[in-house]
Write an enzyme that holds these catalytic residues in place. Structure first.
Site, PDB file in Angstrom:
ATOM      1  N   ASP A  41       1.071  -1.126  -0.105  1.00  0.00           N
ATOM      2  CA  ASP A  41      -0.018  -0.101   0.053  1.00  0.00           C
ATOM      3  C   ASP A  41       0.961   1.340  -0.036  1.00  0.00           C
ATOM      4  OD1 ASP A  41      -1.883   2.098   0.809  1.00  0.00           O
ATOM      5  OD2 ASP A  41      -3.392   0.291   1.282  1.00  0.00           O
ATOM      6  N   ASP A  64       3.578   2.013  -4.464  1.00  0.00           N
ATOM      7  CA  ASP A  64       2.883   2.979  -5.588  1.00  0.00           C
ATOM      8  C   ASP A  64       2.494   2.190  -6.700  1.00  0.00           C
ATOM      9  OD1 ASP A  64       1.866   4.571  -7.498  1.00  0.00           O
ATOM     10  OD2 ASP A  64       3.419   6.419  -7.050  1.00  0.00           O
ATOM     11  N   ASN A  91      -6.280  -4.619  -5.142  1.00  0.00           N
ATOM     12  CA  ASN A  91      -7.455  -4.120  -4.699  1.00  0.00           C
ATOM     13  C   ASN A  91      -7.209  -2.690  -4.667  1.00  0.00           C
ATOM     14  OD1 ASN A  91      -9.928  -3.972  -2.819  1.00  0.00           O
ATOM     15  ND2 ASN A  91      -8.516  -3.208  -1.311  1.00  0.00           N
ATOM     16  N   TYR A 157     -14.351   6.031 -13.022  1.00  0.00           N
ATOM     17  CA  TYR A 157     -14.568   4.744 -12.324  1.00  0.00           C
ATOM     18  C   TYR A 157     -15.298   3.736 -13.124  1.00  0.00           C
ATOM     19  CZ  TYR A 157     -15.573   1.873  -8.169  1.00  0.00           C
ATOM     20  OH  TYR A 157     -15.925   0.837  -7.342  1.00  0.00           O
ATOM     21  N   LYS A 161     -13.231   0.208 -13.950  1.00  0.00           N
ATOM     22  CA  LYS A 161     -13.510  -1.033 -13.472  1.00  0.00           C
ATOM     23  C   LYS A 161     -13.914  -2.217 -14.262  1.00  0.00           C
ATOM     24  CE  LYS A 161     -12.715  -0.164  -9.118  1.00  0.00           C
ATOM     25  NZ  LYS A 161     -11.670  -1.029  -8.282  1.00  0.00           N
TER      26      LYS A 161
END
Length: 253
Positions: A41, A64, A91, A157, A161
């Site tokens: 993360d 990153d 994720n 978004y 996705k």
């Protein structure tokens, strides 16, 4: 939830966006099922707190996902610590910025695409060779119900996705002969800290967002983690190139 099986015993999973929300729930589930987890993360301090909670089978790395060298270094750190790699869960997600194509700046568009889609590409580019070296592996991209149904003022978004879902299918074709399964996982609304910031309580979020889902509520992070663990596990040994909708029936409407 009581674990009745340790389906991931001895496996090593790289998890991006691990520090909170769905990512942290997936990390806890993988550990409970016997895996070791590389908690990657950009929020390294939070990832470190999570890894300390999870114990010796968790390693926090600063990552990153939009930078090739950072992703490569994260995987190398995991291989150095655990000696193998069996799974990848991408994720990591950008802050979801509302806007039409007219409203969004190019920088905002690129941020969404870079974190979700380019991040999946880079993580896979460096993780899959390590999985092939081990003889098999499973890749899971966390997408969204909005990969299937559009929502207003969320063009970046939705596009990112949807790209993840099709990227997983294309990769499944490319790497089936290598013993690598590739799938995507599309949650509906989930009670993550980021979502709950917009609501006074979990009950209010259920009341406000739940009616859009056939089950009448939003998901808990642990429910999405259970679906991810299934896709990583031998129980999904004949599942590849598919998108698992864990959306409480949202996309059926």
């Amino acid at each position: 939830m009581t674990m009745t099986a340790r389906r991931l015993k001895g496996k090593v999973v790289l998890l991006t966006g691990a520090a909170s929300g769905i990512g942290a729930a997936i990390a806890r589930r993988c550990i409970a099922e016997g895996a070791s987890v590389i908690c990657a993360d950009h929020a390294f301090e939070s990832a470190s707190i999570l890894a300390a909670e999870l114990g010796d089978r968790a390693l926090a790395v600063s990552c990153d996902v939009t930078e090739d060298a950072s992703v490569k270094a994260s995987i190398e750190a995991g291989l150095s610590r655990f000696g193998r790699l069996d799974g990848l869960v991408h994720n990591a997600a950008a802050p979801s910025l509302d806007g039409t194509v007219i409203d969004l700046s190019e920088r905002q568009w690129r941020l969404e695409i870079d974190v979700s889609l380019t991040g999946a590409f880079l993580a896979s580019k460096h993780a899959i060779p390590a999985m092939i070296a081990g003889g098999a592996g499973s890749v899971v991209f966390v997408a969204s119900q909005f990969a299937h149904v559009a929502v207003g003022k969320a063009v970046a978004y939705c596009a990112a996705k949807a790209g993840l879902v099709h990227l997983s299918k294309a990769m499944a074709v490319d790497h089936a002969a290598d013993g690598i399964r590739v799938n995507s996982l599309s949650p509906g609304a989930v009670a993550t800290p980021r979502l709950l910031q917009r609501w006074p309580s979990l009950e209010a979020a259920d009341a406000g967002l739940g009616p859009a889902h056939l089950l009448g509520r939003i998901a808990r992070p642990q429910e999405i983690a259970a679906a991810a663990a299934f896709l990583l596990s031998p129980d999904a040994s004949f599942v590849t190139g598919t998108d698992l909708l864990a959306d409480g029936g949202y996309a059926t409407r």
